[in-house]
Design a protein around this motif. Structure first.
Motif: not given
Length: 121
Positions: A100, A103-104, A106, A108-109
């Motif tokens: 996680r 892939l993200d 910052h 953002g999700f």
């Protein structure tokens, strides 16, 4: 295969969905990820309440029964498990959290719910 049935014992027609599925391969699947050398089939149970109905006592009772039998919640559905308990029930929990972040990076999700669920706050 999915079976749709009315919840027994409530008398209000509350939906209860039962699914028979092959075990999953994803990092956060609620299904078992162990390989036993054969096709493992498991059960998914979805308990629903109609909007405006008092759901907490019913959901708590069902969750307690499912916990005693090794059940794991769907992450997008209401449940009371926190990150520590989820980590004990999902063998690849740490792997998922690592991916996680990759892939993200910052966030953002992420939202407040997911931050709490993943133990980030």
């Amino acid at each position: 295969m999915w079976v749709h049935a009315n919840c027994m014992g409530r008398g209000d027609g509350t939906p209860l969905n039962l699914g028979i599925v092959q075990n999953g391969k994803g990092l956060r699947t609620p299904m078992t990820q162990e390989s036993h050398g054969f096709c493992r089939v498991e059960c998914q149970l979805a308990v629903h309440m109609y909007q405006g109905m008092e759901y907490e006592p019913y959901f708590a009772a069902v969750e307690e029964i499912l916990k005693r039998h090794g059940g794991r919640p769907h992450w997008g559905k209401l449940h009371t498990m926190g990150p520590r308990e989820l980590a004990t029930r999902y063998p690849k929990w740490a792997d998922f959290l690592r991916v996680r972040v990759e892939l993200d990076p910052h966030g953002g999700f992420l939202n407040d719910y997911l931050c709490t669920l993943f133990g980030l706050r």
